[in-house]
Design an enzyme around this catalytic site. Structure first.
Site: not given
Ligand code: DX5
Ligand code: ZN
Length: 233
Positions: A25, A50, A54, A85, A192
C-alpha cells in the site's frame, strides 16, 4: 476449485502451486521520494500496487487523488489496485480507468446501487472489487459474490495505516472462502490492514489470495524482503 486444490495439497503434503499475491500500500511510502518507492515496487516480487484514495467523508482522513495516481501510473510497472474510501465512487470509473487503474475496489457501505457500480467498472474494462468494513458481515455479499472479481476484507477500520489487526477478520476470511466455493464465484479474497508475517500466515491458512500491506513493507529495513516474506508464507 482453487480451495479444493488447496485442501488436496495440504492433505498430501505436496509443494503447493498456490502463491499468495502481495499488494503493497502506497499510503505508507515516502511521498517526498515516491519514485524511489515505485522503483522498489517494480524490482520486487509485488503483484500489484495498492492505492488508498480517501475523501474525508467516507473515512476521517484525506490521502491523495488523480494527480498522484497519474504520476504513479507513468512509472509503476505493476497493475494498479485502487481502494476507494470515498462516497459515490461510481462518479470516477472512467477517470480511474483512463489513468491506468486495473482493479477498482468500492466499499459496499459507500454504494447505494452496488450491482450497477460493479457492472460500470467491468464494462469500463477494469476488474471490480467490493470492500467490506470490519463491522459488515460476509453474508451481505451473498447476492453480489458471483458478479465481482475480488472481495476486499478490511481487517482495520479504513482511514489510516499502521493500525492493529482485528482478529475477527480471520474468521471472516474463512466464511468468505466458504461462500465463494458454495456459490461457484471466481472472486479472489484480498485482506487489508495490520498485515504482517504473523497475521499474513493466519490469513493464508484461512483462504486469502492477496495481502495488502503498508507499514509492514515500507517501514521494513528491507522492503523487498518484507514483500518476499508475505509472498512465500
Ligand atoms: C487503511 C488502508 C490500508 C493501509 C494499510 O485504510 O486501506 O491500505 O494502507 O496499512 P497497514 O498495512 O499499515 O495497516
Ligand atoms: Zn487499502
Amino acid at each position: 476449485m482453487e480451495s479444493f486444490d488447496r485442501i488436496a495439497i495440504f492433505a498430501t503434503n505436496f509443494i503447493p502451486d498456490f502463491t499468495m499475491q502481495v499488494s503493497p500500500s502506497l499510503l505508507s511510502a515516502d511521498f517526498a521520494h515516491l519514485s524511489d518507492d515505485i522503483e522498489m515496487i517494480n524490482s520486487s516480487e509485488a503483484d500489484m500496487l495498492h492505492l488508498d484514495v480517501m475523501d474525508g467523508v467516507f473515512v476521517p482522513n484525506i490521502s491523495f487523488g488523480f494527480p498522484i495516481i497519474k504520476s504513479v501510473s507513468k512509472i509503476c510497472e505493476k497493475p494498479l489496485d485502487a481502494h476507494l474510501m470515498i462516497v459515490e465512487p461510481q462518479k470516477w470509473v472512467t477517470q480511474l480507468r483512463d489513468l491506468g487503474v486495473r482493479i477498482m475496489n468500492v466499499h459496499l457501505e459507500a454504494c447505494n446501487h452496488l450491482h450497477r457500480t460493479i457492472y460500470q467498472i467491468r464494462e469500463a474494462g477494469m476488474e471490480a472489487g467490493v470492500t467490506i468494513n470490519p463491522a459488515t458481515p460476509v453474508m451481505m455479499l451473498q447476492d453480489i459474490i458471483c458478479d465481482v472479481d475480488l472481495v476486499l476484507i478490511m481487517s482495520v477500520n479504513p482511514g489510516f495505516g499502521g493500525q492493529s489487526f482485528i482478529d475477527h477478520s480471520v474468521k471472516k476470511v474463512r466464511e468468505l472462502r466458504k461462500l465463494i466455493d458454495m456459490s461457484g464465484s471466481k472472486a479472489k479474497i484480498q485482506v487489508d490492514g495490520g498485515v504482517n508475517a504473523e497475521t499474513g500466515r493466519l490469513l493464508a491458512e484461512a483462504g486469502a489470495d492477496c495481502l495488502v500491506a503498508g507499514s509492514y513493507v515500507f517501514n521494513a529495513k528491507d522492503p523487498h524482503d518484507a514483500i518476499s516474506t508475505l509472498k512465500h508464507l
